[in-house]
Design a protein around this motif. Structure first.
Motif, PDB file in Angstrom:
ATOM      1  N   VAL A  37       0.832  -1.213   0.000  1.00  0.00           N
ATOM      2  CA  VAL A  37       0.000   0.000   0.000  1.00  0.00           C
ATOM      3  C   VAL A  37       0.863   1.259   0.000  1.00  0.00           C
ATOM      4  O   VAL A  37       0.427   2.324  -0.432  1.00  0.00           O
ATOM      5  CB  VAL A  37      -1.005   0.026   1.170  1.00  0.00           C
ATOM      6  CG1 VAL A  37      -1.988  -1.134   1.069  1.00  0.00           C
ATOM      7  CG2 VAL A  37      -0.330   0.024   2.532  1.00  0.00           C
ATOM      8  N   ALA A  38       2.078   1.134   0.497  1.00  0.00           N
ATOM      9  CA  ALA A  38       3.074   2.209   0.435  1.00  0.00           C
ATOM     10  C   ALA A  38       4.430   1.524   0.587  1.00  0.00           C
ATOM     11  O   ALA A  38       4.495   0.381   1.055  1.00  0.00           O
ATOM     12  CB  ALA A  38       2.836   3.227   1.548  1.00  0.00           C
ATOM     13  N   ALA A 148     -12.884   0.656   6.978  1.00  0.00           N
ATOM     14  CA  ALA A 148     -12.652   1.951   6.325  1.00  0.00           C
ATOM     15  C   ALA A 148     -11.188   2.371   6.454  1.00  0.00           C
ATOM     16  O   ALA A 148     -10.588   2.877   5.502  1.00  0.00           O
ATOM     17  CB  ALA A 148     -13.560   3.019   6.937  1.00  0.00           C
ATOM     18  N   TYR A 149     -10.636   2.148   7.623  1.00  0.00           N
ATOM     19  CA  TYR A 149      -9.227   2.467   7.903  1.00  0.00           C
ATOM     20  C   TYR A 149      -8.313   1.782   6.878  1.00  0.00           C
ATOM     21  O   TYR A 149      -7.470   2.423   6.256  1.00  0.00           O
ATOM     22  CB  TYR A 149      -8.936   1.994   9.332  1.00  0.00           C
ATOM     23  CG  TYR A 149      -7.527   2.095   9.835  1.00  0.00           C
ATOM     24  CD1 TYR A 149      -7.110   3.194  10.583  1.00  0.00           C
ATOM     25  CD2 TYR A 149      -6.607   1.065   9.630  1.00  0.00           C
ATOM     26  CE1 TYR A 149      -5.827   3.262  11.101  1.00  0.00           C
ATOM     27  CE2 TYR A 149      -5.320   1.134  10.139  1.00  0.00           C
ATOM     28  CZ  TYR A 149      -4.931   2.233  10.879  1.00  0.00           C
ATOM     29  OH  TYR A 149      -3.658   2.299  11.380  1.00  0.00           O
ATOM     30  N   PHE A 151      -9.291   0.321   4.055  1.00  0.00           N
ATOM     31  CA  PHE A 151      -9.684   0.624   2.675  1.00  0.00           C
ATOM     32  C   PHE A 151      -9.021   1.928   2.215  1.00  0.00           C
ATOM     33  O   PHE A 151      -8.604   2.052   1.063  1.00  0.00           O
ATOM     34  CB  PHE A 151     -11.209   0.714   2.540  1.00  0.00           C
ATOM     35  CG  PHE A 151     -11.655   0.729   1.109  1.00  0.00           C
ATOM     36  CD1 PHE A 151     -11.546  -0.408   0.331  1.00  0.00           C
ATOM     37  CD2 PHE A 151     -12.143   1.890   0.528  1.00  0.00           C
ATOM     38  CE1 PHE A 151     -11.929  -0.396  -1.008  1.00  0.00           C
ATOM     39  CE2 PHE A 151     -12.520   1.910  -0.809  1.00  0.00           C
ATOM     40  CZ  PHE A 151     -12.413   0.767  -1.571  1.00  0.00           C
ATOM     41  N   GLY A 152      -8.910   2.865   3.139  1.00  0.00           N
ATOM     42  CA  GLY A 152      -8.189   4.107   2.825  1.00  0.00           C
ATOM     43  C   GLY A 152      -6.759   3.839   2.381  1.00  0.00           C
ATOM     44  O   GLY A 152      -6.207   4.561   1.545  1.00  0.00           O
ATOM     45  N   GLN A 153      -6.172   2.773   2.931  1.00  0.00           N
ATOM     46  CA  GLN A 153      -4.802   2.406   2.526  1.00  0.00           C
ATOM     47  C   GLN A 153      -4.813   1.708   1.171  1.00  0.00           C
ATOM     48  O   GLN A 153      -3.957   1.964   0.314  1.00  0.00           O
ATOM     49  CB  GLN A 153      -4.199   1.476   3.587  1.00  0.00           C
ATOM     50  CG  GLN A 153      -4.113   2.146   4.952  1.00  0.00           C
ATOM     51  CD  GLN A 153      -3.668   1.214   6.061  1.00  0.00           C
ATOM     52  OE1 GLN A 153      -3.850   0.003   5.983  1.00  0.00           O
ATOM     53  NE2 GLN A 153      -3.109   1.794   7.116  1.00  0.00           N
ATOM     54  N   VAL A 155      -6.772   2.003  -1.362  1.00  0.00           N
ATOM     55  CA  VAL A 155      -6.996   2.854  -2.535  1.00  0.00           C
ATOM     56  C   VAL A 155      -5.748   3.636  -2.946  1.00  0.00           C
ATOM     57  O   VAL A 155      -5.721   4.237  -4.013  1.00  0.00           O
ATOM     58  CB  VAL A 155      -8.164   3.853  -2.347  1.00  0.00           C
ATOM     59  CG1 VAL A 155      -9.474   3.120  -2.151  1.00  0.00           C
ATOM     60  CG2 VAL A 155      -7.896   4.819  -1.206  1.00  0.00           C
ATOM     61  N   LEU A 156      -4.725   3.638  -2.090  1.00  0.00           N
ATOM     62  CA  LEU A 156      -3.483   4.324  -2.461  1.00  0.00           C
ATOM     63  C   LEU A 156      -2.688   3.536  -3.503  1.00  0.00           C
ATOM     64  O   LEU A 156      -1.809   4.082  -4.162  1.00  0.00           O
ATOM     65  CB  LEU A 156      -2.599   4.527  -1.219  1.00  0.00           C
ATOM     66  CG  LEU A 156      -3.168   5.443  -0.130  1.00  0.00           C
ATOM     67  CD1 LEU A 156      -2.244   5.447   1.086  1.00  0.00           C
ATOM     68  CD2 LEU A 156      -3.341   6.866  -0.662  1.00  0.00           C
TER      69      LEU A 156
ATOM     70  N   LYS B  41       0.784  10.888  -3.646  1.00  0.00           N
ATOM     71  CA  LYS B  41      -0.561  11.008  -3.061  1.00  0.00           C
ATOM     72  C   LYS B  41      -0.658  12.289  -2.213  1.00  0.00           C
ATOM     73  O   LYS B  41       0.270  13.078  -2.178  1.00  0.00           O
ATOM     74  CB  LYS B  41      -0.883   9.765  -2.218  1.00  0.00           C
ATOM     75  CG  LYS B  41      -0.733   8.462  -2.987  1.00  0.00           C
ATOM     76  CD  LYS B  41      -1.785   8.316  -4.077  1.00  0.00           C
ATOM     77  CE  LYS B  41      -1.558   7.033  -4.882  1.00  0.00           C
ATOM     78  NZ  LYS B  41      -2.591   6.832  -5.897  1.00  0.00           N
ATOM     79  N   ALA B 148     -11.744   7.484   9.767  1.00  0.00           N
ATOM     80  CA  ALA B 148     -10.960   6.243   9.864  1.00  0.00           C
ATOM     81  C   ALA B 148     -10.252   5.944   8.539  1.00  0.00           C
ATOM     82  O   ALA B 148      -9.084   5.546   8.521  1.00  0.00           O
ATOM     83  CB  ALA B 148     -11.858   5.071  10.247  1.00  0.00           C
ATOM     84  N   TYR B 149     -10.971   6.163   7.446  1.00  0.00           N
ATOM     85  CA  TYR B 149     -10.428   5.956   6.094  1.00  0.00           C
ATOM     86  C   TYR B 149      -9.136   6.766   5.901  1.00  0.00           C
ATOM     87  O   TYR B 149      -8.107   6.245   5.484  1.00  0.00           O
ATOM     88  CB  TYR B 149     -11.517   6.370   5.116  1.00  0.00           C
ATOM     89  CG  TYR B 149     -11.185   6.378   3.641  1.00  0.00           C
ATOM     90  CD1 TYR B 149     -11.503   5.281   2.847  1.00  0.00           C
ATOM     91  CD2 TYR B 149     -10.632   7.494   3.040  1.00  0.00           C
ATOM     92  CE1 TYR B 149     -11.254   5.302   1.479  1.00  0.00           C
ATOM     93  CE2 TYR B 149     -10.367   7.515   1.676  1.00  0.00           C
ATOM     94  CZ  TYR B 149     -10.674   6.430   0.900  1.00  0.00           C
ATOM     95  OH  TYR B 149     -10.415   6.453  -0.447  1.00  0.00           O
ATOM     96  N   GLY B 152      -6.191   5.805   8.361  1.00  0.00           N
ATOM     97  CA  GLY B 152      -5.440   4.648   7.871  1.00  0.00           C
ATOM     98  C   GLY B 152      -4.330   5.064   6.908  1.00  0.00           C
ATOM     99  O   GLY B 152      -3.268   4.442   6.859  1.00  0.00           O
ATOM    100  N   GLN B 153      -4.571   6.137   6.177  1.00  0.00           N
ATOM    101  CA  GLN B 153      -3.548   6.658   5.255  1.00  0.00           C
ATOM    102  C   GLN B 153      -2.464   7.422   6.020  1.00  0.00           C
ATOM    103  O   GLN B 153      -1.274   7.292   5.737  1.00  0.00           O
ATOM    104  CB  GLN B 153      -4.204   7.582   4.228  1.00  0.00           C
ATOM    105  CG  GLN B 153      -5.227   6.853   3.374  1.00  0.00           C
ATOM    106  CD  GLN B 153      -6.022   7.761   2.458  1.00  0.00           C
ATOM    107  OE1 GLN B 153      -6.147   8.952   2.701  1.00  0.00           O
ATOM    108  NE2 GLN B 153      -6.588   7.172   1.420  1.00  0.00           N
TER     109      GLN B 153
END
Lengths: 157, 157
Positions: A37-38, A148-149, A151-153, A155-156, B41, B148-149, B152-153
Motif C-alpha cells: 500500500v506504500a 474503512a481504515y 480501505f483508505g490504505q 486505494v493508495l 498522493k 478512519a479511512y 489509515g492513510q
C-alpha cells in the motif's frame, strides 16, 4: 422499532464497507496482491487475510457461534506481513473471505434487533452493567471503522 | 433511554476517531505536514484541511447551524492536493480544526437524543419518509468512517 432502526443503520454501514472492499479485492489480478500500500508497508494480500481473519473471529466475539478460520490469526492478526503469509494463496483467501462474510450475513440477519444490545463475549456482566454502550452493536461499528481504515490504505495502490 | 444509548454509542465512535486524528496532527512538526501519505498522493496538510473542511460543513448538513469555514471546500474538498493549499498555513488550519470540533461538540451535546433521528438537510421529507435510516445519526456514522479511512492513510507516513 427504534432498536430495529439503529440496527439497520449499523448494518447498512457494515455492508457498505464490506461490499466496497470486496469489489476492490475481486477486481485485482494475482500479481496485484503482491503490491504494497506504500513503500515498506503491508501487501494487499496481507490486508485481505487480515480483514478475513478479524471478521472470522467476529462470530465468536459477538457470541453468535464459533470463530471461523481462527488459524489465520497468528499470521494475519498477531504478526506483521511477512513470509508466513505465503502459506495462503489468493484463491484460498478468496474462498475464506466469501465464507466468512456469507456466514456473518446469515448470523446478522437472524439476530433479533434487541439482541444486538446485549453484551459481547469480550467483556464481563459487571463491566456491561457499568457501560451498556459496550454491546454487540458497538463491536460492529468498530469493525466497520476498521474496514474503512484499511480501505483508505488500499486505494493508495 | 434507547435513543440515548444509540446516540451515545455513535458519539463515542465519532469522538474516538476525532481524538485519534487530532493527537496525530498535534504531534507533527511544520515540515511533517508537507510529507505525502504515499508517493504522489495527498500531503498531510491537505488531509488536515480536508477533514477540517468536511467537518466544518457538518453543522449545516445536519441542520444545526451555519457551515463553518465553507471557503475551505473549493480547496480541500472539490480540488485535489495542489498549490491552492499554500494559502492555508498549518497554524491557520490548526486554529480552524479546533474551532470546528469545539463547536461541533457543543452542538452535539446540546442536541436531544431523539433529534438525531430526524432527517438531515441533504434530503427531502419524501425521501426520508421512504427511508428513515437516512437521519442525522447516519451522517455522523458515515463521517466517522470517513475519518478512519483517512487515518489509515496518515499512519503510513
Amino acid at each position: 422499532m427504534d432498536h430495529q432502526l439503529f440496527v439497520k443503520m449499523a448494518l447498512q454501514g457494515w455492508n457498505t464497507q464490506v461490499t466496497r472492499a470486496e469489489k476492490y479485492f475481486n477486481a485485482l489480478s494475482e500479481a496485484d496482491f503482491q503490491k504494497t500500500v506504500a513503500p515498506g508497508k503491508n501487501r494487499i494480500i496481507y490486508l485481505y487475510g487480515h480483514l478475513t481473519s478479524y471478521h472470522g473471529l467476529l462470530s465468536e466475539t459477538l457470541g453468535l457461534g464459533q470463530a471461523m478460520y481462527p488459524e489465520l490469526a497468528p499470521v494475519f492478526l498477531r504478526t506483521p506481513d511477512g513470509p508466513l503469509v505465503n502459506a495462503y494463496p489468493v484463491e484460498k483467501l478468496r474462498e475464506y473471505w466469501h465464507e466468512v462474510h456469507d456466514r456473518l450475513t446469515e448470523l446478522f440477519n437472524a439476530l433479533p434487533a434487541e439482541d444486538w444490545f446485549k453484551r459481547h463475549n469480550a467483556m464481563t456482566d459487571e463491566d456491561f452493567a457499568n457501560d451498556p454502550t459496550r454491546n454487540r452493536l458497538s463491536v460492529l461499528l468498530s469493525r466497520t471503522n476498521h474496514i474503512a481504515y484499511h480501505f483508505g490504505q488500499l486505494v493508495l495502490v
